[in-house]
Design an enzyme around this catalytic site. Sequence first.
Site, short mmCIF file in Angstrom:
data_model
loop_
_atom_site.label_atom_id
_atom_site.label_comp_id
_atom_site.label_asym_id
_atom_site.label_seq_id
_atom_site.Cartn_x
_atom_site.Cartn_y
_atom_site.Cartn_z
N ARG A 1 83.91 -44.28 -22.69
CA ARG A 1 83.44 -42.78 -22.25
C ARG A 1 82.24 -42.76 -22.08
NH1 ARG A 1 83.49 -37.42 -25.15
NH2 ARG A 1 84.17 -35.70 -23.16
N HIS B 1 81.33 -42.02 -18.13
CA HIS B 1 79.96 -40.33 -17.88
C HIS B 1 78.98 -40.99 -17.23
CE1 HIS B 1 82.33 -36.94 -19.61
NE2 HIS B 1 83.49 -38.45 -20.02
N ASP B 2 78.60 -42.17 -17.38
CA ASP B 2 77.63 -42.63 -17.50
C ASP B 2 77.31 -43.08 -15.23
OD1 ASP B 2 74.47 -43.43 -16.83
OD2 ASP B 2 75.17 -45.72 -16.96
N VAL C 1 78.28 -40.31 -12.47
CA VAL C 1 76.51 -39.93 -12.33
C VAL C 1 75.57 -40.09 -11.70
CG1 VAL C 1 74.79 -37.92 -13.59
CG2 VAL C 1 77.38 -37.74 -14.08
N GLY D 1 75.24 -43.14 -10.87
CA GLY D 1 75.64 -44.81 -10.84
C GLY D 1 75.18 -45.52 -12.41
N SER E 1 71.69 -43.57 -17.78
CA SER E 1 70.40 -42.28 -17.05
C SER E 1 71.47 -41.18 -18.21
CB SER E 1 70.63 -41.22 -16.38
OG SER E 1 72.32 -41.55 -15.38
N ASN F 1 79.25 -34.54 -21.87
CA ASN F 1 78.39 -35.30 -23.04
C ASN F 1 78.15 -35.65 -24.17
OD1 ASN F 1 78.68 -36.90 -20.46
ND2 ASN F 1 76.47 -36.42 -19.57
N HIS G 1 92.23 -44.00 -21.66
CA HIS G 1 92.90 -42.95 -22.91
C HIS G 1 93.93 -43.96 -24.09
CE1 HIS G 1 91.86 -39.50 -20.28
NE2 HIS G 1 90.57 -40.11 -20.49
N THR H 1 99.37 -46.36 -30.46
CA THR H 1 99.17 -47.88 -30.88
C THR H 1 97.34 -47.09 -30.39
OG1 THR H 1 99.11 -48.55 -28.66
CG2 THR H 1 100.24 -49.42 -30.40
N ASP I 1 96.20 -51.56 -25.02
CA ASP I 1 97.55 -51.51 -24.31
C ASP I 1 97.84 -51.22 -23.31
OD1 ASP I 1 98.56 -49.33 -25.56
OD2 ASP I 1 99.31 -51.02 -27.75
#
Length: 311
Positions: free
Chosen positions: A45, A49-50, A53, A55, A59, A77, A173, A231, A236
Amino acid sequence: MAPFVLGDLRIGFYSSTCPQAESIIRGVVQKHFSADPSITAAFLRMHFHDCFVRGCDASILIDSKKNKTSEKAAGPNLTVRGFEIIDEAKASLEKQCPSTVSCADIITVATRDAVSLAGGPNYLVPTGRRDGLISSSQEVNLPGPSFSISQALQSFTAKGLTLNDMVVLLGAHTVGVAHCVFFRDRLFNFQGTGAPDSSMDSGLVARLRRVCGPNSKPLTTDPTAFLDQNTSFVVDNQYYNQLLLKKGILQIDQELTLDDSTAGLAAGFGSDGVGFLEKFASAMVKMGSIEVLVGNAGEIRTNCRAFNPPR
Protein backbone atom coordinates in the site's frame (compact mmCIF):
# COMPACT_ATOMS: atom_id res chain seq x y z
CA MET A 1 5.62 5.07 -23.27
CA ALA A 2 8.31 2.78 -24.64
CA PRO A 3 7.47 -0.84 -23.84
CA PHE A 4 9.45 -0.96 -20.63
CA VAL A 5 11.38 2.19 -19.81
CA LEU A 6 13.23 2.14 -16.50
CA GLY A 7 15.04 5.43 -16.94
CA ASP A 8 18.48 5.18 -15.36
CA LEU A 9 17.45 2.57 -12.82
CA ARG A 10 19.48 -0.63 -12.95
CA ILE A 11 19.83 -3.94 -11.17
CA GLY A 12 22.66 -3.76 -8.63
CA PHE A 13 22.90 0.04 -8.59
CA TYR A 14 24.58 -0.11 -5.14
CA SER A 15 26.94 -3.02 -5.92
CA SER A 16 30.02 -0.82 -5.54
CA THR A 17 28.80 2.00 -3.25
CA CYS A 18 26.89 -0.13 -0.70
CA PRO A 19 27.10 -3.84 -1.58
CA GLN A 20 25.15 -4.95 1.51
CA ALA A 21 22.27 -2.52 0.89
CA GLU A 22 19.64 -5.05 -0.19
CA SER A 23 20.63 -7.66 2.41
CA ILE A 24 20.42 -5.02 5.18
CA ILE A 25 16.90 -4.06 4.05
CA ARG A 26 15.85 -7.70 3.79
CA GLY A 27 17.11 -8.46 7.30
CA VAL A 28 14.99 -5.67 8.79
CA VAL A 29 11.91 -6.70 6.79
CA GLN A 30 12.36 -10.37 7.71
CA LYS A 31 12.55 -9.56 11.42
CA HIS A 32 9.29 -7.57 11.30
CA PHE A 33 7.53 -10.03 9.00
CA SER A 34 8.25 -12.86 11.48
CA ALA A 35 6.40 -10.90 14.16
CA ASP A 36 3.65 -9.49 11.91
CA PRO A 37 2.99 -10.95 8.44
CA SER A 38 0.49 -8.15 7.74
CA ILE A 39 3.44 -5.86 6.89
CA THR A 40 3.35 -7.24 3.32
CA ALA A 41 0.01 -5.52 2.75
CA ALA A 42 1.29 -2.39 4.51
CA PHE A 43 4.31 -2.10 2.20
CA LEU A 44 2.32 -2.82 -0.96
CA ARG A 45 0.00 0.00 0.00
CA MET A 46 2.78 2.41 0.93
CA HIS A 47 4.61 1.74 -2.36
CA PHE A 48 1.45 2.24 -4.43
CA HIS A 49 0.42 5.40 -2.56
CA ASP A 50 3.92 6.82 -2.98
CA CYS A 51 4.34 6.07 -6.69
CA PHE A 52 0.87 7.32 -7.70
CA VAL A 53 1.37 10.86 -6.38
CA ARG A 54 4.72 12.31 -7.50
CA GLY A 55 6.22 9.09 -8.76
CA CYS A 56 8.27 6.70 -6.61
CA ASP A 57 10.22 9.37 -4.69
CA ALA A 58 9.46 8.58 -1.01
CA SER A 59 7.39 11.78 -0.68
CA ILE A 60 4.89 9.74 1.36
CA LEU A 61 7.47 9.37 4.17
CA ILE A 62 7.80 13.10 4.95
CA ASP A 63 6.28 14.25 8.25
CA SER A 64 4.01 17.30 8.24
CA LYS A 65 5.18 20.59 9.72
CA LYS A 66 3.03 23.19 11.45
CA ASN A 67 2.58 25.28 8.34
CA LYS A 68 2.75 22.48 5.75
CA THR A 69 0.80 19.22 5.67
CA SER A 70 2.62 16.44 3.83
CA GLU A 71 1.19 13.53 1.83
CA LYS A 72 0.98 11.47 5.05
CA ALA A 73 -1.79 13.79 6.29
CA ALA A 74 -4.09 13.24 3.28
CA GLY A 75 -7.22 11.16 3.90
CA PRO A 76 -6.20 8.08 1.86
CA ASN A 77 -2.84 7.93 3.65
CA LEU A 78 -4.08 8.08 7.25
CA THR A 79 -4.11 4.27 7.42
CA VAL A 80 -0.75 3.78 5.65
CA ARG A 81 1.69 2.18 8.09
CA GLY A 82 5.15 0.64 8.30
CA PHE A 83 7.05 3.94 8.46
CA GLU A 84 9.06 2.84 11.50
CA ILE A 85 10.36 -0.20 9.58
CA ILE A 86 11.63 2.07 6.81
CA ASP A 87 13.27 4.24 9.51
CA GLU A 88 14.99 1.18 10.99
CA ALA A 89 16.34 0.07 7.60
CA LYS A 90 17.50 3.61 6.87
CA ALA A 91 19.33 3.89 10.20
CA SER A 92 21.19 0.61 9.51
CA LEU A 93 22.09 1.76 5.99
CA GLU A 94 23.32 5.14 7.22
CA LYS A 95 25.69 3.36 9.62
CA GLN A 96 27.03 1.16 6.84
CA CYS A 97 27.00 3.60 3.89
CA PRO A 98 26.13 7.19 4.87
CA SER A 99 24.08 9.29 2.42
CA THR A 100 24.09 6.56 -0.23
CA VAL A 101 20.83 4.59 -0.34
CA SER A 102 17.64 6.54 -1.07
CA CYS A 103 14.45 6.20 0.96
CA ALA A 104 12.62 5.63 -2.35
CA ASP A 105 14.76 2.57 -3.04
CA ILE A 106 14.22 1.31 0.51
CA ILE A 107 10.42 1.36 -0.02
CA THR A 108 10.74 -0.49 -3.34
CA VAL A 109 13.17 -3.15 -2.09
CA ALA A 110 11.33 -3.64 1.23
CA THR A 111 8.06 -4.16 -0.66
CA ARG A 112 9.66 -6.81 -2.88
CA ASP A 113 11.10 -8.56 0.20
CA ALA A 114 7.76 -8.54 2.02
CA VAL A 115 6.04 -9.94 -1.09
CA SER A 116 8.53 -12.80 -1.40
CA LEU A 117 8.35 -13.60 2.32
CA ALA A 118 4.55 -13.93 1.92
CA GLY A 119 4.93 -16.58 -0.78
CA GLY A 120 5.09 -14.23 -3.76
CA PRO A 121 7.87 -13.92 -6.35
CA ASN A 122 11.37 -12.82 -5.33
CA TYR A 123 11.87 -10.56 -8.35
CA LEU A 124 14.88 -8.38 -9.21
CA VAL A 125 14.38 -4.69 -8.41
CA PRO A 126 16.24 -2.05 -10.45
CA THR A 127 17.49 0.68 -8.08
CA GLY A 128 18.94 4.18 -8.35
CA ARG A 129 15.90 6.25 -7.37
CA ARG A 130 16.48 9.59 -5.64
CA ASP A 131 14.26 11.14 -2.98
CA GLY A 132 11.81 13.91 -3.83
CA LEU A 133 11.93 17.46 -2.49
CA ILE A 134 8.17 18.10 -2.29
CA SER A 135 5.40 16.46 -0.25
CA SER A 136 1.97 18.06 -0.09
CA SER A 137 -1.35 16.62 1.07
CA GLN A 138 -3.02 18.69 -1.67
CA GLU A 139 -1.46 16.54 -4.39
CA VAL A 140 -2.82 13.20 -3.14
CA ASN A 141 -5.45 12.03 -5.60
CA LEU A 142 -5.63 8.24 -5.63
CA PRO A 143 -8.10 5.80 -7.20
CA GLY A 144 -10.80 5.06 -4.60
CA PRO A 145 -12.43 1.80 -3.45
CA SER A 146 -15.77 2.61 -5.09
CA PHE A 147 -14.32 3.64 -8.47
CA SER A 148 -15.65 2.06 -11.64
CA ILE A 149 -13.17 0.24 -13.90
CA SER A 150 -13.09 3.16 -16.34
CA GLN A 151 -12.45 5.69 -13.52
CA ALA A 152 -9.66 3.54 -12.07
CA LEU A 153 -8.16 2.97 -15.51
CA GLN A 154 -7.83 6.74 -16.02
CA SER A 155 -5.64 6.89 -12.89
CA PHE A 156 -3.48 4.01 -14.09
CA THR A 157 -3.06 5.16 -17.69
CA ALA A 158 -2.10 8.63 -16.42
CA LYS A 159 0.91 6.89 -14.87
CA GLY A 160 1.82 4.97 -18.02
CA LEU A 161 0.21 1.70 -16.89
CA THR A 162 -2.15 -0.46 -18.97
CA LEU A 163 -5.49 -2.14 -18.28
CA ASN A 164 -3.60 -5.42 -17.87
CA ASP A 165 -1.21 -3.78 -15.35
CA MET A 166 -4.19 -2.48 -13.39
CA VAL A 167 -5.88 -5.89 -13.13
CA VAL A 168 -2.58 -7.46 -12.04
CA LEU A 169 -1.74 -4.73 -9.51
CA LEU A 170 -5.19 -4.92 -7.93
CA GLY A 171 -4.09 -8.50 -7.19
CA ALA A 172 -2.10 -6.91 -4.34
CA HIS A 173 -5.44 -7.19 -2.53
CA THR A 174 -4.52 -10.87 -2.12
CA VAL A 175 -3.22 -9.64 1.28
CA GLY A 176 -4.46 -6.97 3.66
CA VAL A 177 -7.68 -5.65 5.08
CA ALA A 178 -10.15 -2.86 4.40
CA HIS A 179 -11.98 -0.79 7.00
CA CYS A 180 -15.76 -1.20 6.91
CA VAL A 181 -16.17 2.49 6.04
CA PHE A 182 -14.92 1.66 2.53
CA PHE A 183 -17.59 -0.99 1.82
CA ARG A 184 -20.37 -0.59 4.44
CA ASP A 185 -22.68 0.83 1.76
CA ARG A 186 -22.41 -2.49 -0.13
CA LEU A 187 -23.80 -4.30 2.92
CA PHE A 188 -26.75 -2.08 3.82
CA ASN A 189 -27.61 0.61 1.30
CA PHE A 190 -25.86 0.16 -2.02
CA GLN A 191 -26.07 3.28 -4.20
CA GLY A 192 -29.13 4.46 -2.27
CA THR A 193 -31.20 1.32 -2.96
CA GLY A 194 -31.76 0.51 0.74
CA ALA A 195 -30.52 -3.00 -0.04
CA PRO A 196 -27.11 -4.71 -0.19
CA ASP A 197 -25.08 -4.89 -3.40
CA SER A 198 -26.56 -7.81 -5.36
CA SER A 199 -23.13 -8.57 -6.83
CA MET A 200 -21.87 -9.69 -3.37
CA ASP A 201 -22.40 -13.26 -2.14
CA SER A 202 -25.33 -13.21 0.31
CA GLY A 203 -23.50 -15.33 2.90
CA LEU A 204 -20.60 -12.86 2.86
CA VAL A 205 -23.03 -9.94 3.19
CA ALA A 206 -24.57 -11.54 6.29
CA ARG A 207 -21.16 -12.21 7.87
CA LEU A 208 -19.80 -8.72 7.14
CA ARG A 209 -22.97 -7.08 8.45
CA ARG A 210 -22.21 -8.68 11.82
CA VAL A 211 -18.59 -7.51 11.66
CA CYS A 212 -19.27 -3.94 10.54
CA GLY A 213 -22.67 -2.94 11.85
CA PRO A 214 -24.79 -0.34 10.00
CA ASN A 215 -23.34 2.83 11.54
CA SER A 216 -20.14 4.60 10.62
CA LYS A 217 -17.38 4.73 13.23
CA PRO A 218 -14.15 6.70 13.58
CA LEU A 219 -11.38 5.10 11.53
CA THR A 220 -9.47 4.18 14.70
CA THR A 221 -12.33 1.95 15.93
CA ASP A 222 -13.83 0.96 12.57
CA PRO A 223 -13.63 -2.84 12.15
CA THR A 224 -11.82 -4.42 9.19
CA ALA A 225 -12.26 -7.42 6.90
CA PHE A 226 -9.69 -9.39 4.93
CA LEU A 227 -9.71 -8.48 1.22
CA ASP A 228 -8.94 -12.14 0.38
CA GLN A 229 -11.11 -14.27 2.65
CA ASN A 230 -9.26 -17.47 1.75
CA THR A 231 -5.43 -17.16 1.98
CA SER A 232 -5.35 -13.80 3.73
CA PHE A 233 -1.58 -13.55 4.36
CA VAL A 234 -0.30 -15.28 1.21
CA VAL A 235 0.58 -13.55 -2.07
CA ASP A 236 -1.20 -15.83 -4.56
CA ASN A 237 -4.04 -15.77 -7.09
CA GLN A 238 -6.84 -16.65 -4.64
CA TYR A 239 -8.08 -13.04 -4.67
CA TYR A 240 -9.32 -13.56 -8.23
CA ASN A 241 -11.04 -16.83 -7.33
CA GLN A 242 -12.82 -15.03 -4.48
CA LEU A 243 -14.04 -12.43 -6.98
CA LEU A 244 -15.39 -15.20 -9.24
CA LEU A 245 -17.40 -16.43 -6.23
CA LYS A 246 -18.84 -12.89 -5.74
CA LYS A 247 -16.73 -12.46 -2.61
CA GLY A 248 -14.95 -9.21 -3.48
CA ILE A 249 -14.94 -6.85 -0.49
CA LEU A 250 -14.37 -3.53 -2.23
CA GLN A 251 -16.58 -2.43 -5.11
CA ILE A 252 -13.54 -1.84 -7.38
CA ASP A 253 -12.45 -5.45 -6.74
CA GLN A 254 -15.80 -7.00 -7.66
CA GLU A 255 -16.06 -4.73 -10.70
CA LEU A 256 -13.12 -6.65 -12.22
CA THR A 257 -15.45 -9.61 -12.87
CA LEU A 258 -18.44 -7.45 -13.88
CA ASP A 259 -16.81 -5.20 -16.48
CA ASP A 260 -16.41 -6.73 -19.95
CA SER A 261 -12.95 -5.22 -20.37
CA THR A 262 -11.51 -6.97 -17.29
CA ALA A 263 -13.67 -10.06 -16.63
CA GLY A 264 -11.59 -12.32 -18.89
CA LEU A 265 -8.31 -11.15 -17.37
CA ALA A 266 -9.56 -11.73 -13.81
CA ALA A 267 -10.81 -15.23 -14.69
CA GLY A 268 -7.50 -15.99 -16.41
CA PHE A 269 -5.46 -15.05 -13.34
CA GLY A 270 -7.84 -17.12 -11.20
CA SER A 271 -6.98 -20.22 -13.20
CA ASP A 272 -3.23 -19.58 -13.61
CA GLY A 273 -1.46 -18.99 -10.31
CA VAL A 274 2.07 -19.18 -11.75
CA GLY A 275 1.18 -16.82 -14.60
CA PHE A 276 -0.30 -14.33 -12.14
CA LEU A 277 2.87 -14.26 -10.00
CA GLU A 278 5.07 -13.68 -13.08
CA LYS A 279 2.85 -10.84 -14.30
CA PHE A 280 2.63 -9.40 -10.78
CA ALA A 281 6.43 -9.21 -10.51
CA SER A 282 6.67 -7.43 -13.89
CA ALA A 283 3.88 -5.00 -13.01
CA MET A 284 5.49 -4.17 -9.65
CA VAL A 285 8.80 -3.37 -11.37
CA LYS A 286 6.96 -1.22 -13.90
CA MET A 287 5.03 0.62 -11.17
CA GLY A 288 8.28 1.13 -9.26
CA SER A 289 9.69 3.06 -12.23
CA ILE A 290 6.89 5.66 -12.41
CA GLU A 291 8.31 9.21 -12.73
CA VAL A 292 11.48 8.32 -10.80
CA LEU A 293 14.14 10.90 -9.98
CA VAL A 294 17.62 9.80 -11.04
CA GLY A 295 21.11 11.23 -11.56
CA ASN A 296 21.36 14.59 -9.81
CA ALA A 297 17.61 15.17 -9.40
CA GLY A 298 16.19 15.20 -5.87
CA GLU A 299 18.46 14.12 -3.02
CA ILE A 300 19.47 11.18 -0.85
CA ARG A 301 17.78 11.90 2.49
CA THR A 302 19.64 11.04 5.67
CA ASN A 303 16.31 10.86 7.55
CA CYS A 304 13.41 9.49 5.52
CA ARG A 305 10.88 11.65 7.41
CA ALA A 306 12.49 15.01 6.61
CA PHE A 307 14.12 16.78 3.67
CA ASN A 308 17.83 17.34 4.11
CA PRO A 309 18.60 20.78 5.59
CA PRO A 310 19.71 23.31 2.96
CA ARG A 311 23.49 23.35 2.50
